[in-house]
Write a protein that holds these residues in place. Structure first.
Motif, mmCIF file in Angstrom:
data_model
loop_
_atom_site.group_PDB
_atom_site.id
_atom_site.type_symbol
_atom_site.label_atom_id
_atom_site.label_comp_id
_atom_site.label_asym_id
_atom_site.label_seq_id
_atom_site.Cartn_x
_atom_site.Cartn_y
_atom_site.Cartn_z
ATOM 1 N N ARG A 22 18.621 -53.686 -14.682
ATOM 2 C CA ARG A 22 19.962 -52.902 -14.937
ATOM 3 C C ARG A 22 20.398 -52.819 -16.175
ATOM 4 N NH1 ARG A 22 24.178 -56.243 -10.746
ATOM 5 N NH2 ARG A 22 23.097 -54.687 -9.573
ATOM 6 N N LEU B 161 26.288 -59.945 -14.070
ATOM 7 C CA LEU B 161 26.292 -58.438 -14.533
ATOM 8 C C LEU B 161 27.013 -57.681 -13.687
ATOM 9 C CD1 LEU B 161 22.590 -58.067 -15.865
ATOM 10 C CD2 LEU B 161 24.651 -58.072 -17.037
ATOM 11 N N VAL C 63 31.940 -57.727 -19.257
ATOM 12 C CA VAL C 63 30.858 -56.604 -18.860
ATOM 13 C C VAL C 63 31.843 -55.255 -18.567
ATOM 14 C CG1 VAL C 63 29.331 -55.843 -17.137
ATOM 15 C CG2 VAL C 63 29.300 -58.099 -17.972
ATOM 16 N N ALA D 15 23.494 -52.757 -18.910
ATOM 17 C CA ALA D 15 24.929 -52.918 -18.999
ATOM 18 C C ALA D 15 25.539 -52.775 -20.164
ATOM 19 C CB ALA D 15 24.973 -54.472 -18.815
ATOM 20 N N THR E 106 28.126 -51.212 -15.504
ATOM 21 C CA THR E 106 26.755 -51.564 -15.261
ATOM 22 C C THR E 106 26.094 -50.206 -14.495
ATOM 23 O OG1 THR E 106 27.018 -52.151 -13.166
ATOM 24 C CG2 THR E 106 27.141 -53.971 -15.062
#
Ligand SMILES: [Zn+2]
Length: 264
Positions: A24, A54, A13, A26, A16
């Motif tokens: 959300r 996340l 990730v 991302a 975010t």
């Protein structure tokens, strides 16, 4: 045509952003698809589908679907944690440094262009930080490798103008606009960039070439560490036209640490 294709990918990730009441957005760097942006509906409510996966620099397996290929916004259906890097998250300096690695990766990559070496670079360096002490040298070695993968490899093994090698008995300066070294005979404004020690240049070349698993044993001298940071931060700012937020935070954190040590 309204068909959606489902995919599975291993991903780090990068970034975010909370969206609306419970969603959300991302941005991931995936092994299979390169940089990918997706929306996770209900991500802030559904622990079953997303748990705490996340979050920046989490290593996850992501299930998503999207229309066609390319760079359309993906619908993220599920995320499973592969590694949450708990040792990084429990250390403020490591957390900010890891945030810097993912922010830098985001800045040097474009959506929809696969580069498995970039994905592996992130995984390797997050693992190094998770399993060992934090050293600023790791940032320099990450940067120099990412620059190479993104097509900005700095020329450090010779003068970028006359091509004399490092052992030619001259001093060398780094030029942001040339993206490489200039020897003392070619440099036009010597005071613009101070001469680098040969030790610094050789340490960076060594740090670029070593297998990642051996990097935790490569220690930079204080001078090489300092000169490397100045060179790379300045070169990256020259390319991007800005300084990354996480780098500013990391620098402030280190200044604070230096003050605390001085006053103890
Ligand atoms: Zn030269």
């Amino acid at each position: 045509m309204n068909t959606r294709n489902s995919h599975r990918a291993r991903a780090i990730v990068l970034h975010t952003l909370d969206y609306g009441e419970s969603d959300r957005i991302a941005t991931f760097y995936t092994r299979e698809f390169g940089k990918l942006k997706g929306i996770a509906k209900g991500a802030r409510r559904s622990r079953r589908r997303f748990a705490n996966s996340l979050e920046p620099f989490s290593f996850t397996q992501v299930l998503f679907s999207r229309r066609g290929g390319g760079d359309s916004l993906a619908m993220v259906d599920q995320c499973e944690i592969i590694d949450h890097f708990p040792m990084i998250r429990s250390d403020l300096e490591k957390s900010v440094a890891a945030s810097y690695l993912v922010e830098l990766t985001g800045a040097f990559t474009v959506e929809g262009k696969r580069n498995e070496a970039v994905f592996q670079l992130l995984v390797d360096f997050l693992s190094l930080m998770e399993n060992g002490p934090f050293r600023t040298g790791l940032l320099s070695f990450f940067e120099i490798r990412l620059l190479g993968l993104a097509g900005y490899e700095p020329i450090l093994d010779r003068c970028s103008r006359c091509h004399v090698p490092l052992d030619a008995g001259r001093t060398f300066h780094f030029s942001n606009s040339r993206g490489g070294l200039q020897c003392s005979r070619c440099v036009s404004v010597p005071e613009a960039a101070p001469a680098l020690s040969l030790g610094t240049i050789r340490s960076l070349l060594h740090g670029k070439a070593l297998p990642a698993r051996n990097l935790s044993r490569l220690l930079l001298s204080p001078r090489a560490d300092d000169e490397s940071r100045r060179l790379l931060v300045s070169f990256i700012r020259h390319i991007l036209g800005r300084e990354l937020k996480s780098w500013q935070v990391l620098r402030q954190l280190r200044q604070l640490d230096a003050i605390n040590v001085d006053t103890c």
